[in-house]
Design an enzyme around this catalytic site. Structure first.
Site, PDB file in Angstrom:
ATOM      1  N   GLN A 112     -22.343  96.644 -26.507  1.00 42.32           N
ATOM      2  CA  GLN A 112     -22.918  97.292 -25.316  1.00 42.32           C
ATOM      3  C   GLN A 112     -24.421  97.526 -25.424  1.00 42.32           C
ATOM      4  OE1 GLN A 112     -21.323  99.200 -22.162  1.00 42.32           O
ATOM      5  NE2 GLN A 112     -23.435  98.538 -21.897  1.00 42.32           N
ATOM      6  N   HIS A 131     -11.800  91.516 -15.915  1.00 39.69           N
ATOM      7  CA  HIS A 131     -12.971  92.223 -16.463  1.00 39.69           C
ATOM      8  C   HIS A 131     -12.805  93.734 -16.327  1.00 39.69           C
ATOM      9  CE1 HIS A 131     -17.372  92.282 -17.524  1.00 39.69           C
ATOM     10  NE2 HIS A 131     -17.151  93.545 -17.176  1.00 39.69           N
ATOM     11  N   ASP A 176     -13.716  96.163 -13.481  1.00 36.63           N
ATOM     12  CA  ASP A 176     -14.855  96.626 -14.284  1.00 36.63           C
ATOM     13  C   ASP A 176     -14.718  98.092 -14.675  1.00 36.63           C
ATOM     14  OD1 ASP A 176     -17.175  96.435 -15.736  1.00 36.63           O
ATOM     15  OD2 ASP A 176     -18.524  96.182 -14.048  1.00 36.63           O
ATOM     16  N   HIS A 232     -21.198  89.643 -20.568  1.00 38.26           N
ATOM     17  CA  HIS A 232     -21.865  90.292 -19.441  1.00 38.26           C
ATOM     18  C   HIS A 232     -23.167  89.516 -19.301  1.00 38.26           C
ATOM     19  CE1 HIS A 232     -19.067  93.563 -20.088  1.00 38.26           C
ATOM     20  NE2 HIS A 232     -19.558  94.229 -19.054  1.00 38.26           N
ATOM     21  N   HIS A 267     -13.103  97.793 -18.684  1.00 38.63           N
ATOM     22  CA  HIS A 267     -13.566  98.539 -19.868  1.00 38.63           C
ATOM     23  C   HIS A 267     -12.549  99.640 -20.162  1.00 38.63           C
ATOM     24  CE1 HIS A 267     -17.677  96.783 -20.127  1.00 38.63           C
ATOM     25  NE2 HIS A 267     -17.380  96.484 -18.874  1.00 38.63           N
ATOM     26  N   GLU A 282     -26.434  90.730 -15.455  1.00 37.79           N
ATOM     27  CA  GLU A 282     -26.010  91.831 -14.576  1.00 37.79           C
ATOM     28  C   GLU A 282     -27.258  92.625 -14.195  1.00 37.79           C
ATOM     29  OE1 GLU A 282     -23.236  94.673 -16.137  1.00 37.79           O
ATOM     30  OE2 GLU A 282     -22.837  95.552 -14.169  1.00 37.79           O
TER      31      GLU A 282
HETATM   32 FE   FE2 Z   1     -18.433  95.239 -17.476  1.00 29.66          FE
END
Ligand code: FE2
Length: 434
Positions: A151, A56, A308, A209, A58, A212
């Protein structure tokens, strides 16, 4: 053989094992291998491991910290807002440059497979195009798997639905989502249904996701498990974060965890990010926020740790070392038992490889000739020291090397150098303990 790594210690505890690689594949794994090779590496006393895998990340946001400003509160929501402020100014070249620089760091740390979520809510999809290009540029040394990630919300963003489809058409291989960020719980669940149906239709994997948040009422994982079973997607779906599970009632957890196991959902916890971002509305006591890792593992769920963030609006730290994630995961999950440390190590190697569906991963004959030689004698020592990756091998070729760590002591009659592994022997009566 093209390459032989001699006398290494393997993650499963076997010691002094030779690994021979020929034509990019592992051809032998045995003690005292009777063969020669163009190049031999002496790995005596060193851990020889399959490469690290980040389940995971970005990549589109990495190394952007500080632009146009720093995240003052350090919260998840300010991070999302800050990313929104940055978006209009992001250029294709900057996306590519940052990603390539990060991949260099990753390779030096033995991290050779990364699943990256890529924001698809930019109307021009510049980041998505750049990451597809980066995937091609790094393919000889990093397996980069791309998740089309809305996102700003699949349903909440005006371009969420259309752009996610476009990103998949561009060749992204995983369907992403963010149900807890949709406007309502109902729309969050609806996004889960739509995204799973889209993945089923296109024959793709899913990685959302999911939950979270510290809100114990955020239960989209329940919907994700149900949709996975309904659509026959078992083994192809990942729930990332699941941090609300930290805060749910124990009775509900006892119902939910078996549902996750039944659906064969892969779970990814992100220890460093969770610890920075969760519990931010708490005073004291403050919640850690990480999902229930040992309990999920005990139920047979495949759990990985991801990084992450690395120097982006959500986190100014990290730098491609998955042993940081294992180290932090062991602490947050209170998994310091000897066997539990191995579980934490697996969470950044073989478990993550399984979540990504990597083929030919591991140290068995026939697997890709990919491995990492570390200046540590065992898995627990690797987590403790996060030591130099002396050699990183991909398809039988050394693609990165680091110098051995040696500190010269200048005082007293102690040995002249140390690598921070324990050399002191116990009294006779305790020898062979453990
Ligand atoms: Fe993430």
């Amino acid at each position: 053989m093209d390459l032989i790594v001699r006398r290494g210690n393997l993650p499963d505890g076997r010691q002094a094992i030779d690994i021979g690689i020929k034509d990019g594949r592992i051809a032998a794994v045995e003690p005292a291998l009777k063969a020669t090779a163009a190049r031999e590496i002496d790995a005596t006393g060193c851990l020889v491991s399959p490469p690290f895998v980040d389940a995971h990340f970005h990549m589109d946001a990495t190394l952007s910290v500080g632009y146009p400003r720093y995240n003052r509160s350090g919260t998840l929501l300010e991070g999302i807002k800050l990313w929104g402020e940055m978006k209009p100014h992001l250029t294709y070249e900057w996306f590519v440059d940052r990603a390539l620089e990060y991949c260099d760091w990753a390779v030096a740390r033995g991290l050779l497979a990364i699943r990256s979520h890529v924001d698809t809510c930019d109307p021009q999809l510049i980041g998505a195009q750049a990451m597809v290009e980066v995937r091609k540029k790094v393919q000889d040394y990093v397996d980069l798997q791309l998740v089309a990630f809305p996102q700003d919300g699949y349903l909440r963003s005006p371009v969420g639905v259309a752009n996610l489809a476009k990103a998949l058409d561009m060749g992204m291989e995983v369907v992403g989502g963010i149900p807890h960020f949709e406007r309502t719980m109902a729309e969050g669940d609806e996004s889960v249904r739509l995204l799973c149906e889209l993945a089923a239709k296109r024959g793709l994997r899913v990685d959302l996701h999911c939950d979270e948040t510290d809100d114990p009422h955020s239960r989209h994982i329940e919907k994700l498990a149900a949709e996975t079973v309904r659509l026959g997607l078992q083994g192809r779906v990942t729930g990332s974060h699941l941090t609300s599970m930290h805060s749910i009632d124990n009775y509900y957890a006892s119902k939910l965890i078996p549902l996750i196991a039944e659906a064969k959902i892969h779970v990814v916890a992100n220890p460093t990010a969770n610890l920075l971002l969760m519990g931010r509305h708490d005073t004291y006591p403050k919640r850690r926020g990480m999902t229930r890792v040992p309990e999920l593992m005990a139920a047979g769920v495949n759990v990985s740790f991801g990084e992450d963030s690395a120097m982006d609006p959500w986190g100014p730290l990290n730098g491609g070392d998955m042993l940081d994630a294992a180290y932090m995961g062991a602490h947050i999950g209170q998994m310091a038992g000897h066997d539990q440390l191995t579980l934490c190590y697996n969470a950044v190697t073989e478990n993550a490889a399984r979540a990504l569906g990597l083929q030919g991963y591991g140290l068995n004959v026939g697997c890709h000739g990919d491995l990492v030689v570390m200046q540590a004698g065992s898995v627990s020592e690797a987590i403790r020291l996060r030591p130099p990756r002396l050699f990183v091998v991909r398809r039988g070729k050394v693609i990165a090397e680091s110098a051995k760590l040696e500190s010269k002591l200048t005082l007293g009659g102690r040995p002249p150098s140390t690598d921070f592994s324990r050399k002191t022997k116990p009294p006779k009566a305790l020898a062979g303990g453990g």
